[in-house]
Design an enzyme around this catalytic site. Structure first.
Site, mmCIF file in Angstrom:
data_model
loop_
_atom_site.group_PDB
_atom_site.id
_atom_site.type_symbol
_atom_site.label_atom_id
_atom_site.label_comp_id
_atom_site.label_asym_id
_atom_site.label_seq_id
_atom_site.Cartn_x
_atom_site.Cartn_y
_atom_site.Cartn_z
ATOM 1 N N SER A 142 0.792 -1.220 0.000
ATOM 2 C CA SER A 142 0.000 0.000 0.000
ATOM 3 C C SER A 142 0.825 1.271 0.000
ATOM 4 C CB SER A 142 -0.940 0.009 1.212
ATOM 5 O OG SER A 142 -0.209 -0.039 2.426
ATOM 6 N N HIS A 170 -5.308 -3.505 -3.015
ATOM 7 C CA HIS A 170 -4.964 -2.501 -4.017
ATOM 8 C C HIS A 170 -4.809 -3.110 -5.417
ATOM 9 C CE1 HIS A 170 -4.334 0.506 -0.851
ATOM 10 N NE2 HIS A 170 -3.826 -0.508 -0.163
ATOM 11 N N LYS A 172 -12.151 0.458 -2.484
ATOM 12 C CA LYS A 172 -11.101 1.150 -3.234
ATOM 13 C C LYS A 172 -11.486 1.155 -4.710
ATOM 14 C CE LYS A 172 -7.500 0.351 0.223
ATOM 15 N NZ LYS A 172 -8.370 -0.167 1.299
#
Length: 412
Positions: A187, A215, A246
């Site tokens: 991250s 991610h 996200k």
């Protein structure tokens, strides 16, 4: 005494340039956002600090689906999943996610959680029993670190990306249950774990792999199915955790794994059992998000994001060389510009904000001491002009900040 103690701690943080403060967004998550105090006129800022990688957080179709879900299911779930809070929307979402991951995890089932933090705590505490050992990557996310701390298992750490060190730890272990625990895309650095090598080690040493793809989900792979699709991996040894707040643009997370593992989590994972289920409307909205990610629009957004990443990296490489900074070795939407000390990172962030651009300064303990950085994140909703504006502002900021040459070499 308590207040005096906390005041001293606050003073120490301030002296080290480690104080953190919240900012109030007055508008939806988007590259151009209004930010300001509660009762003040907000300032329009071009932002490069959200994790809305595909630009879906403010997508009209997903917002419509969220409203539709609220009209259909109400505002809340009312109880935990095992009591009465497990709705049709939750079940449909889990079924869809299981189908998504089935090509990579045989007999996959999925389990939805309110947050990625909860999902990681649930997996590691439920599987990390006293009979297990957790082999944890040094740069794992805080949620994986905390899950390992709460687990009853022995915990061993291996250096970042060092498969030889991990191999030695696995060879030396006599433990009955071995779990390798890693982020997929890290991250704060944006690089991708060597998962193919990790899976080979798992097979060699009869271990399992817990992969947090927070991610990577939505951004990696031809259909956005994440790092497993991106790398073409398939194994029942994979325990996959994907985040839905996200790139998916909504909220929550899920675990996809062999059906036996998911059934165990349903019956033993305390963060799942003892938490009120997320509103069904959120799950209903995510069904639309998944359709977009897998469809032509999702492919187009990922292609545009890749072009922005290439543009940004090209510009940042020249700036980093001039300033003696380090551009992280990342081909993902996370682009770290490592400047070294905390004060420089804060000064650079402030210089950008003076030009109407918001980029967060990341400092310890989120990153190791001496590696404070700007964590620049891109969204498919950014334009090439937005990236040019950021690069130009960074170039103008160079003379304004003190930039001692980093001791480490450029990792690009």
């Amino acid at each position: 005494m308590l207040l005096e103690h906390l005041k001293r701690a606050a003073d120490e943080r301030a002296a080290q340039a480690l104080t953190r403060r919240r900012r109030i967004a007055h508008s939806a998550c988007a590259p151009h956002q209004s930010v300001g105090a509660l009762d003040a006129t907000p300032t329009p800022l071009l932002t490069f600090c959200s994790n809305d990688y595909l630009g879906l957080a403010n997508h009209a179709s997903i917002a419509h689906a969220l409203a539709e879900g609220a009209h259909r299911y109400g505002a809340g779930s009312g109880a935990s999943h095992l009591v009465s809070g497990h709705s049709l929307a939750h079940a449909q979402l889990e079924e869809g996610l299981a189908r998504w991951l089935a090509p990579y995890i045989p007999q996959a089932q999925a389990l939805y959680f309110c947050t990625g933090y909860m999902a990681n705590l649930a997996v590691l505490t439920a599987l990390g029993t006293a009979q297990a050992t957790l082999f944890c990557e040094a740069l794992n996310h805080a949620s994986l670190i905390d899950g390992a701390r709460l687990a009853k298992a022995d915990v061993q750490r291996y250096p970042h990306g060092d498969t030889q060190a991990l191999d030695a730890l696995l060879r030396a272990s006599q433990c009955e249950l071995k779990l390798i625990v890693t982020d997929s895309v890290f991250s704060m650095d944006g690089d991708i774990a060597p998962l193919a090598d990790l899976l080979a080690l798992a097979e060699r040493h009869d271990a399992w792999i817990v992969v947090d793809d927070a991610h990577g989900f939505g951004t990696l792979g031809e259909q956005g199915r994440g790092v497993l699709e991106h790398l073409g991996l398939r194994s029942e040894r994979l325990i996959y955790i994907g985040t839905l707040g996200k790139a998916a643009g909504v909220a929550g997370a899920f675990v996809a794994a062999h059906a036996t593992i998911v059934e165990h989590l349903v019956n033993t994972a305390r963060p799942y059992i003892y938490t009120t289920a997320a509103p069904p409307a959120v799950a209903h909205a995510l069904l639309t998000s998944l359709q977009i990610i897998a469809g032509e629009e999702g492919r187009s957004r990922r292609a545009h994001l890749a072009a922005l990443i290439a543009q940004l990296r090209s510009g940042l490489a020249a700036l980093a060389e001039r300033a003696g900074w380090t551009l992280g070795a990342s081909d993902t939407a996370i682009q770290p510009l490592i400047v070294g000390d905390n004060a420089t990172a804060l000064a650079l962030s402030a210089a950008l904000e003076a030009e109407g651009i918001r980029v967060g300064a990341i400092r310890p303990p989120t990153v190791p001491a001496g590696t404070a950085r700007l964590r620049i994140t891109l969204s498919a909703s950014h334009t090439a002009e937005d990236v040019t504006r950021l690069l130009d502002a960074l170039a103008r900021a160079l003379p304004q900040v003190s930039a001692p040459r980093a001791a480490h070499k450029e990792a690009a």
